[in-house]
Design a protein around this motif. Structure first.
Motif, PDB file in Angstrom:
ATOM      1  N   ARG A 169       0.805  -1.214   0.000  1.00  7.04           N
ATOM      2  CA  ARG A 169       0.000   0.000   0.000  1.00  7.04           C
ATOM      3  C   ARG A 169       0.846   1.277   0.000  1.00  7.04           C
ATOM      4  N   PHE A 170       2.130   1.117  -0.180  1.00  9.84           N
ATOM      5  CA  PHE A 170       3.019   2.261  -0.321  1.00  9.84           C
ATOM      6  C   PHE A 170       3.348   2.425  -1.797  1.00  9.84           C
ATOM      7  N   ALA A 171       2.843   3.479  -2.407  1.00 17.37           N
ATOM      8  CA  ALA A 171       3.115   3.734  -3.822  1.00 17.37           C
ATOM      9  C   ALA A 171       4.567   4.178  -3.982  1.00 17.37           C
ATOM     10  N   SER A 172       5.189   3.753  -5.061  1.00 13.05           N
ATOM     11  CA  SER A 172       6.573   4.150  -5.305  1.00 13.05           C
ATOM     12  C   SER A 172       6.799   4.361  -6.795  1.00 13.05           C
ATOM     13  N   GLY A 173       7.893   5.012  -7.091  1.00  9.13           N
ATOM     14  CA  GLY A 173       8.332   5.113  -8.464  1.00  9.13           C
ATOM     15  C   GLY A 173       8.994   3.804  -8.865  1.00  9.13           C
ATOM     16  N   VAL A 174       9.341   3.682 -10.135  1.00 12.19           N
ATOM     17  CA  VAL A 174       9.961   2.464 -10.644  1.00 12.19           C
ATOM     18  C   VAL A 174      11.281   2.831 -11.309  1.00 12.19           C
ATOM     19  N   THR A 175      12.311   2.078 -10.976  1.00 10.40           N
ATOM     20  CA  THR A 175      13.621   2.281 -11.577  1.00 10.40           C
ATOM     21  C   THR A 175      14.131   0.973 -12.161  1.00 10.40           C
ATOM     22  N   GLY A 202      24.089   2.225 -12.465  1.00 10.01           N
ATOM     23  CA  GLY A 202      23.255   3.269 -13.029  1.00 10.01           C
ATOM     24  C   GLY A 202      21.816   3.093 -12.580  1.00 10.01           C
ATOM     25  N   VAL A 203      21.091   4.196 -12.548  1.00  9.69           N
ATOM     26  CA  VAL A 203      19.681   4.179 -12.200  1.00  9.69           C
ATOM     27  C   VAL A 203      18.924   4.915 -13.296  1.00  9.69           C
ATOM     28  N   SER A 204      17.932   4.244 -13.874  1.00 10.79           N
ATOM     29  CA  SER A 204      17.014   4.862 -14.822  1.00 10.79           C
ATOM     30  C   SER A 204      15.679   5.021 -14.105  1.00 10.79           C
ATOM     31  N   ILE A 205      15.249   6.247 -13.881  1.00 10.40           N
ATOM     32  CA  ILE A 205      13.965   6.514 -13.231  1.00 10.40           C
ATOM     33  C   ILE A 205      12.922   6.536 -14.345  1.00 10.40           C
ATOM     34  N   ASP A 256      13.604   5.150 -22.034  1.00 12.80           N
ATOM     35  CA  ASP A 256      12.274   5.479 -21.516  1.00 12.80           C
ATOM     36  C   ASP A 256      12.353   5.828 -20.037  1.00 12.80           C
ATOM     37  N   ALA A 257      13.042   6.903 -19.750  1.00  9.41           N
ATOM     38  CA  ALA A 257      13.244   7.332 -18.370  1.00  9.41           C
ATOM     39  C   ALA A 257      13.100   8.836 -18.266  1.00  9.41           C
ATOM     40  N   LEU A 258      12.777   9.261 -17.071  1.00 15.03           N
ATOM     41  CA  LEU A 258      12.695  10.692 -16.776  1.00 15.03           C
ATOM     42  C   LEU A 258      14.056  11.251 -16.395  1.00 15.03           C
ATOM     43  N   ALA A 259      14.875  10.375 -15.784  1.00 17.71           N
ATOM     44  CA  ALA A 259      16.181  10.822 -15.300  1.00 17.71           C
ATOM     45  C   ALA A 259      17.117   9.635 -15.182  1.00 17.71           C
ATOM     46  N   TRP A 260      18.404   9.941 -15.140  1.00 20.63           N
ATOM     47  CA  TRP A 260      19.431   8.908 -15.058  1.00 20.63           C
ATOM     48  C   TRP A 260      20.497   9.337 -14.060  1.00 20.63           C
ATOM     49  N   LEU A 261      21.020   8.360 -13.338  1.00 23.80           N
ATOM     50  CA  LEU A 261      22.105   8.590 -12.395  1.00 23.80           C
ATOM     51  C   LEU A 261      23.179   7.543 -12.614  1.00 23.80           C
ATOM     52  N   GLN A 289      15.558  14.449 -18.563  1.00 18.47           N
ATOM     53  CA  GLN A 289      14.974  14.998 -19.779  1.00 18.47           C
ATOM     54  C   GLN A 289      13.682  15.704 -19.409  1.00 18.47           C
ATOM     55  N   SER A 290      13.318  16.707 -20.165  1.00 19.76           N
ATOM     56  CA  SER A 290      12.145  17.502 -19.817  1.00 19.76           C
ATOM     57  C   SER A 290      11.015  17.394 -20.835  1.00 19.76           C
ATOM     58  N   GLU A 291      11.157  16.519 -21.826  1.00 24.96           N
ATOM     59  CA  GLU A 291      10.106  16.380 -22.835  1.00 24.96           C
ATOM     60  C   GLU A 291       8.847  15.739 -22.260  1.00 24.96           C
ATOM     61  N   THR A 292       9.000  14.747 -21.393  1.00 23.87           N
ATOM     62  CA  THR A 292       7.861  14.123 -20.727  1.00 23.87           C
ATOM     63  C   THR A 292       8.067  14.238 -19.227  1.00 23.87           C
ATOM     64  N   ASP A 293       6.956  14.224 -18.518  1.00 24.77           N
ATOM     65  CA  ASP A 293       7.040  14.376 -17.062  1.00 24.77           C
ATOM     66  C   ASP A 293       6.024  13.455 -16.389  1.00 24.77           C
ATOM     67  N   ASP A 294       5.862  12.254 -16.931  1.00 23.76           N
ATOM     68  CA  ASP A 294       4.883  11.309 -16.424  1.00 23.76           C
ATOM     69  C   ASP A 294       5.589  10.075 -15.865  1.00 23.76           C
ATOM     70  N   PRO A 295       5.778  10.017 -14.537  1.00 24.43           N
ATOM     71  CA  PRO A 295       6.504   8.893 -13.941  1.00 24.43           C
ATOM     72  C   PRO A 295       5.707   7.600 -13.972  1.00 24.43           C
ATOM     73  N   LEU A 296       6.422   6.500 -14.026  1.00 18.93           N
ATOM     74  CA  LEU A 296       5.818   5.183 -13.875  1.00 18.93           C
ATOM     75  C   LEU A 296       5.738   4.907 -12.382  1.00 18.93           C
ATOM     76  N   LEU A 297       4.553   4.585 -11.898  1.00 20.52           N
ATOM     77  CA  LEU A 297       4.338   4.308 -10.485  1.00 20.52           C
ATOM     78  C   LEU A 297       3.987   2.845 -10.275  1.00 20.52           C
ATOM     79  N   TYR A 298       4.182   2.354  -9.055  1.00 18.79           N
ATOM     80  CA  TYR A 298       3.900   0.971  -8.698  1.00 18.79           C
ATOM     81  C   TYR A 298       3.127   0.961  -7.395  1.00 18.79           C
ATOM     82  N   TYR A 299       1.963   0.280  -7.407  1.00 16.13           N
ATOM     83  CA  TYR A 299       1.104   0.220  -6.225  1.00 16.13           C
ATOM     84  C   TYR A 299       0.321  -1.086  -6.244  1.00 16.13           C
TER      85      TYR A 299
END
Length: 177
Positions: free
Chosen positions: A16-22, A71-74, A114-119, A145-155
């Protein structure tokens, strides 16, 4: 004597804790390794630190322990298939990136397009976390990247997307002290 926690209740509560996906990746002896992770978070801005939890029984775990660079792909909403693929155990190691659009970090780690950000991180510390190892990484490179701003979430074992509201953390609290 410590009372044992009911495993079904524990898993149900955590779901029940929503999170982003990497997708977290590393290279060991010229071979790419990757895993899907929702157990990822920022730790510190100064110095720039993040953490990810790695299952001690996975191929990725052994590879990242040796390489110490990862590396991390958000992921954004378009990263659903890649997320499911890298969460699948037993996929062929040598071709796991064959059908996944990706590029390389400055240090050579595979990052998903297909990521919003990379580390890119270097392992700073390791902490025991039961059946997982908590890896703290110092961020040595970051981009977004700033072209899209829609994160993938997991719940609750399902993917989702964000529904934006007009209020933000800065506008939601209007009281004063």
């Amino acid at each position: 004597m410590e009372k044992s926690v009911d495993q079904a209740a524990f898993r149900g509560a955590l779901s029940r804790f929503a999170s982003g996906v990497t997708v977290v990746s590393t290279v060991q002896d010229g071979v790419d390794h990757a895993m899907t992770a929702s157990a990822f978070t920022s730790v510190s801005l100064i110095p720039p630190l993040v953490l990810v939890c790695s299952n001690k029984g996975s191929r990725f775990h052994d590879a990242v322990l040796q390489s110490r660079r990862w590396g991390v792909s958000i992921l954004n909403e378009h990263g659903r298939e890649a997320s499911a693929w890298f969460a699948h155990r037993g996929r062929p190691l040598d071709t796991q990136f064959a059908d996944i659009a990706h590029h390389r970090s400055p240090g050579g780690v595979a990052l998903l397009d297909d990521a919003l950000a990379w580390l890119e991180c270097e392992t700073e510390a390791e902490h025991d976390g039961g059946d997982h190892l908590i890896l703290v990484g110092r961020v040595v490179w970051a981009d977004y990247q700033s072209e899209t701003d829609d994160p993938l979430l997991y719940y609750r074992s399902h993917y989702g997307s964000i529904v934006r509201q007009d209020e933000s953390e800065k506008t939601a609290y209007r009281g004063g002290r």
